[in-house]
Write a protein that holds these residues in place. Structure first.
Motif: not given
Ligand code: F6P
Length: 192
Positions: A78-80, A89-91, A107-109, A118-120
Motif C-alpha cells: 500500500d502507498e506511503l 493537495t501539496y498546496e 529531509d524527504k527520506f 516516512s520513506y524510511r
Molecule cells: O501523488 C501520488 C502519490 O502516490 C501519493 O499518494 C503519495 O503521497 C505521493 O505520490 C508520494 O510521492 P512524494 O513522496 O513525492 O510526495
C-alpha cells in the motif's frame, strides 16, 4: 533469467485532482492503461509464468484486473501513509502545516507525516516483500509511486537520500533483470 516488472497503477481520480493518498478508482485514462497492459506484458514475456502482485488499494487491483495471470495482494505494498495529510493537495499541506512541509523538503527520506509514515518506514515494511521477491521467478508489481521508488532503489542500490526523488512515471512498465552485480533495465511507456 527471471525479471521483475514494475508499474504504477493507471492514472487515478486522485492523480487527476492532485490529491495524495486515498483509495480512489482509475480515471478514464487509467482504464485505458489497464486495458493496454495485458498485450504489453504478454508480448514481452511470451508463455513464461508470471505472478502479479498488487497492493490492497482499488487503483492497483483495477489496473491488474485484465491481466491473465495469478494475482496476489499485499498490504505491505500500500502507498506511503500520509497520515493527517491523506486526501490533501501539496498546496493545502503547505498552508496547513508549513513547518512540516519545510521539514519534508529538508529531509524527504526521514520525514514522517503526522500520524503516517516516512520513506524510511516504508523501506522497513517492504523487507518481507523484498525477501519474497528474491525467491520468486517472474513477478509484475502494480504499485504506487513511493513504494516503487523504494523497490527500484533496492535493486539498483541507490542511496537513501536520492530515493524519494526517483522518477517513476505513470503508464510505464519498468523491467529489471537481476545480474551477478546489479540489474539490467528496460522501460516501456504506453502513449496514453
Ligand atoms: O501523488 C501520488 C502519490 O502516490 C501519493 O499518494 C503519495 O503521497 C505521493 O505520490 C508520494 O510521492 P512524494 O513522496 O513525492 O510526495
Amino acid at each position: 533469467p527471471r525479471s521483475i516488472f514494475m508499474s504504477r497503477h493507471g492514472e487515478s481520480q486522485y492523480n487527476v485532482d492532485g490529491l495524495i493518498g486515498g483509495d480512489s478508482l482509475l480515471s478514464e485514462r487509467g482504464m485505458t492503461y489497464a486495458r493496454a497492459l495485458p498485450a504489453l506484458i504478454t508480448e514481452n514475456i511470451g508463455d513464461a509464468p508470471l505472478t502479479v502482485w498488487t497492493s490492497t488499494l482499488q487503483r492497483t487491483i483495477q489496473t491488474a484486473q485484465l491481466l491473465p495471470y495469478t494475482k496476489l495482494t499485499w498490504k505491505s505494498l500500500d502507498e506511503l501513509d500520509a497520515g493527517v495529510c491523506d486526501g490533501m493537495t501539496y498546496e493545502e499541506i503547505e498552508q496547513a502545516y508549513p513547518e512540516d512541509f519545510a521539514n519534508r523538503d529538508e529531509d524527504k527520506f526521514n520525514y514522517r507525516y503526522r500520524g503516517g509514515e516516512s520513506y524510511r518506514d516504508v523501506v522497513v515494511r517492504l523487507e518481507p516483500v523484498i525477501m519474497e521477491l528474491e525467491r520468486q521467478e517472474n513477478i509484475l508489481i502494480i504499485g504506487h509511486q513511493a513504494i516503487l521508488r523504494c523497490l527500484y532503489a533496492y535493486f539498483h542500490n541507490l542511496p537513501q537520500a536520492d530515493l524519494p526523488y526517483i522518477k517513476i512515471p505513470l503508464h510505464t512498465v519498468i523491467k529489471l533483470t537481476p545480474k551477478a552485480y546489479g540489474c539490467d533495465e528496460e522501460r516501456y511507456t504506453l502513449p496514453i
